[in-house]
Scaffold this motif. Structure first.
Motif, short mmCIF file in Angstrom:
data_model
loop_
_atom_site.label_atom_id
_atom_site.label_comp_id
_atom_site.label_asym_id
_atom_site.label_seq_id
_atom_site.Cartn_x
_atom_site.Cartn_y
_atom_site.Cartn_z
N LEU A 3 -52.84 -53.84 22.45
CA LEU A 3 -53.78 -54.78 23.07
C LEU A 3 -53.99 -56.00 22.17
CD1 LEU A 3 -55.73 -55.37 25.34
CD2 LEU A 3 -57.42 -53.96 24.17
N ASN A 4 -53.97 -55.77 20.86
CA ASN A 4 -54.23 -56.87 19.92
C ASN A 4 -53.06 -57.86 19.86
OD1 ASN A 4 -56.90 -56.12 18.88
ND2 ASN A 4 -55.86 -54.27 18.25
N SER A 5 -51.85 -57.40 20.14
CA SER A 5 -50.72 -58.35 20.21
C SER A 5 -50.84 -59.20 21.48
CB SER A 5 -49.39 -57.60 20.27
OG SER A 5 -49.24 -56.78 19.16
N ALA A 6 -51.37 -58.59 22.54
CA ALA A 6 -51.60 -59.35 23.78
C ALA A 6 -52.61 -60.48 23.50
CB ALA A 6 -52.13 -58.42 24.87
N ALA A 7 -53.58 -60.19 22.63
CA ALA A 7 -54.63 -61.17 22.36
C ALA A 7 -54.06 -62.45 21.73
CB ALA A 7 -55.68 -60.57 21.44
N SER A 8 -53.13 -62.30 20.81
CA SER A 8 -52.61 -63.51 20.16
C SER A 8 -51.71 -64.30 21.13
CB SER A 8 -51.85 -63.18 18.86
OG SER A 8 -50.97 -62.11 19.03
N ASP A 9 -51.00 -63.57 22.00
CA ASP A 9 -50.24 -64.31 23.04
C ASP A 9 -51.19 -65.17 23.85
OD1 ASP A 9 -48.06 -62.77 22.27
OD2 ASP A 9 -48.08 -61.50 24.06
N ILE A 10 -52.30 -64.56 24.28
CA ILE A 10 -53.27 -65.27 25.15
C ILE A 10 -53.89 -66.43 24.39
CG2 ILE A 10 -55.48 -65.02 26.38
CD1 ILE A 10 -52.84 -63.78 27.68
N TYR A 11 -54.19 -66.23 23.12
CA TYR A 11 -54.76 -67.31 22.30
C TYR A 11 -53.80 -68.50 22.24
CZ TYR A 11 -56.37 -69.67 18.04
OH TYR A 11 -56.79 -70.62 17.13
N TYR A 12 -52.51 -68.23 22.03
CA TYR A 12 -51.53 -69.33 21.93
C TYR A 12 -51.36 -70.02 23.28
CZ TYR A 12 -50.16 -66.96 17.56
OH TYR A 12 -50.14 -66.36 16.31
N LEU A 13 -51.30 -69.19 24.36
CA LEU A 13 -51.10 -69.77 25.69
C LEU A 13 -52.32 -70.62 26.11
CD1 LEU A 13 -49.43 -67.17 28.11
CD2 LEU A 13 -48.67 -69.50 27.58
N TYR A 14 -53.49 -70.11 25.80
CA TYR A 14 -54.73 -70.82 26.14
C TYR A 14 -54.75 -72.20 25.50
CZ TYR A 14 -59.76 -71.90 25.50
OH TYR A 14 -60.98 -72.51 25.43
N HIS A 15 -54.49 -72.25 24.21
CA HIS A 15 -54.52 -73.55 23.50
C HIS A 15 -53.37 -74.46 23.93
CE1 HIS A 15 -57.99 -73.00 20.95
NE2 HIS A 15 -57.65 -71.73 20.87
N ALA A 16 -52.23 -73.86 24.28
CA ALA A 16 -51.10 -74.67 24.76
C ALA A 16 -51.42 -75.29 26.12
CB ALA A 16 -49.85 -73.80 24.85
N MET A 17 -52.05 -74.52 27.00
CA MET A 17 -52.42 -75.04 28.33
C MET A 17 -53.49 -76.11 28.19
SD MET A 17 -50.89 -73.62 30.99
CE MET A 17 -49.60 -72.39 31.13
N LEU A 18 -54.45 -75.89 27.27
CA LEU A 18 -55.49 -76.91 27.06
C LEU A 18 -54.85 -78.22 26.63
CD1 LEU A 18 -58.60 -75.49 25.14
CD2 LEU A 18 -58.25 -75.86 27.59
N ALA A 19 -53.93 -78.15 25.67
CA ALA A 19 -53.27 -79.37 25.15
C ALA A 19 -52.52 -80.07 26.28
CB ALA A 19 -52.32 -79.00 24.02
N HIS A 20 -51.89 -79.27 27.14
CA HIS A 20 -51.13 -79.87 28.26
C HIS A 20 -52.07 -80.57 29.23
CE1 HIS A 20 -48.41 -80.28 31.69
NE2 HIS A 20 -49.36 -79.69 32.42
N TYR A 21 -53.08 -79.84 29.67
CA TYR A 21 -53.93 -80.39 30.75
C TYR A 21 -54.92 -81.44 30.25
CZ TYR A 21 -52.19 -77.17 34.28
OH TYR A 21 -51.37 -76.51 35.18
N GLN A 22 -55.33 -81.33 28.95
CA GLN A 22 -56.34 -82.29 28.47
C GLN A 22 -55.72 -83.51 27.79
OE1 GLN A 22 -58.98 -79.97 25.98
NE2 GLN A 22 -60.11 -79.12 27.73
N ARG A 23 -54.49 -83.29 27.19
CA ARG A 23 -53.93 -84.41 26.41
C ARG A 23 -52.48 -84.73 26.77
NH1 ARG A 23 -56.05 -80.90 22.65
NH2 ARG A 23 -54.04 -80.48 21.66
#
Ligand code: FAS
Ligand code: PHB
Length: 389
Positions: A298-318
């Motif tokens: 489950l903890n490896s899933a968490a880091s995937d989600i953390y990276y995807l979340y910040h990547a999507m933010l960068a895409h949609y916000q900047r």
């Protein structure tokens, strides 16, 4: 139906990403094959890295975890009658949160409901399309009606047996796997846990783990042959075998009781690369599996989600796509560290049928080193609390 990010899989990975993106105004739809009750009936992970706990709080889902979860600053490794405590806090200044995956998934569902997030259960025959175009879409059937979701990105958070990984062409996808010659028989019981901290036991009869969900809910595991079936194990047989695999001082104070859940999970190490194909991004068990020995799944899933979340933010916000373009390599770098740790913990704690005398000796020397070296314990501790995201 249209959305920005279509997420396949309503387990912890999919729900966490959906919640995080929603809080930043990015639209998602989650498609889950099973009913919510079925998803919440599965008993799985119990130990959260501090990074996962932080992500739950950032997703505005951490309140019950902080109230009901337990902060653990150490755990024990047992060998025969010996017990060695690994002091997580002394070595890393960090700790882990003991809080069941079932509960955190429930918290994520409740947060989705609170925010009117769209989670479609019993979505049948989910199928992503046109992933290498800039207009991907996903089809599925719901209540007998064929549906289509047009989106900008598809997240494959549908676990090991999901559909997403299979959408990556065979000449692109590389899968590596290691299957272990045993499984874990797990029991959940409404009994006081035998130890306030987890005990991982290496025993000549096989591995055993004493864990918990709360001070009135215990979770125990014993290593069993792959040929064993749950029905082969009465509660009495399970308790007797668990006690045989623990130091006498622990076995003597074991409080037994009826199992409220009993299951056998196979152990495998598995990684699929790359974790991106066009507009499809894989996360969690859809891309990687570890034996639960190191509590990294489950903890490896968490880091995937953390990276995807910040990547999507960068895409949609900047309009910055560097995170999306670098996601697979960045996620896999941490995934493989978790793979190594999980394999190492499994190799030093289990009995391997047919292993050579040399390998048996090597396992004992690994444990001698762990029991005698603060450097070895420091390495174990920094991996267990979670390497940096
Ligand atoms: P999940 O598998 O949790 O969720 C994927 C979701 O996608 C499921 O709800 C599934 O129904 C859905 N889905 C699948 N195919 C679909 C499709 N075609 N369409 C729509 N939906 C679809 N980890 C630990 O750290 N410690 C443990 O002790 C531990 N024990 C485990 C025991 C078992 C039996 C298993 C299987 C795993 C265990 N794990 C453990 C690992 C586990 O916790 C996973 O790492 C975690 O569930 C990963 O979460 P997800 O990536 O969301 O995948
Ligand atoms: C659990 O409590 O289910 C658990 C804890 C630690 C592990 C694996 C499982 O390493």
């Amino acid at each position: 139906m249209k959305t920005q990010v279509c997420i396949i899989g309503g387990g912890p990975s999919g729900l966490m990403l959906s919640q995080l993106l929603h809080l930043k105004g990015i639209e998602t739809v989650v498609l889950e094959r099973q009913t919510r009750d079925y998803v919440l009936s599965r008993i799985r992970a119990g130990v959260l890295e501090h990074g996962f706990a932080k992500l739950m709080r950032e997703a505005e889902c951490g309140e019950r975890m902080d109230r009901e979860g337990e902060i653990h600053e150490g755990f024990f490794v047992a060998r025969g009658e010996q017990m060695q405590r690994v002091d997580l806090h002394a070595h890393t200044g960090n700790s882990v949160m003991v809080y069941g995956q079932t509960e955190l998934t429930r918290d994520l569902y409740e947060a989705r409901d609170r925010m009117k997030g769209i989670v479609i259960h019993q979505a049948e025959d989910v199928q992503p399309h046109d992933l290498t175009t800039d207009k991907p879409y996903v089809t599925f059937r719901h209540n007998g009606v064929d549906e289509r979701i047009d989106c900008e990105y598809v997240i494959g958070a549908d676990g090991f047996h999901g559909v997403s990984r299979r959408c990556i062409p065979k000449d692109v996808l590389r899968e590596v796997e290691k299957v272990y010659p045993f499984g874990w028989l797990g029991v959940l019981s409404r009994t006081k846990p035998v130890s306030p901290e987890l005990i991982y036991s290496n025993n000549e009869r096989g591995f055993a783990l004493c864990s918990l969900r709360s001070q009135v809910l215990s979770r125990y595991y014993i290593q069993v042959p792959l040929t064993d079936k749950v029905e082969d194990w009465s509660d009495e047989a399970f308790w007797a075998e668990l006690k045989r695999r623990l130091p006498a001082e622990v076995a003597e104070r074991m409080i037994t009781g009826p199992s409220i859940e009993k299951s056998i999970a196979p152990l495998r190490s598995f990684v699929a690369e790359p974790m991106r194909h066009g507009r499809l991004f894989l996360a969690g068990d859809a891309a990687h599996i570890v034996p639960p020995t190191g509590a990294r799944g489950l903890n490896s899933a968490a880091s995937d989600i953390y990276y995807l979340y910040h990547a999507m933010l960068a895409h949609y916000q900047r309009g910055d796509d560097s995170g999306l373009d670098g996601y697979s390599a960045k996620a896999l770098a941490r995934v493989w560290k978790a793979q190594r740790f999980s394999w190492w913990m499994t190799s030093i704690l289990h009995t391997f049928p047919g292993t050579s005398d040399y390998d048996k000796k090597l396992q004992q020397v690994e444990l001698d080193y762990l029991f005698s070296s603060t450097a070895a314990q420091h390495s174990l501790a920094e991996n267990y609390v979670g390497l940096p995201f």
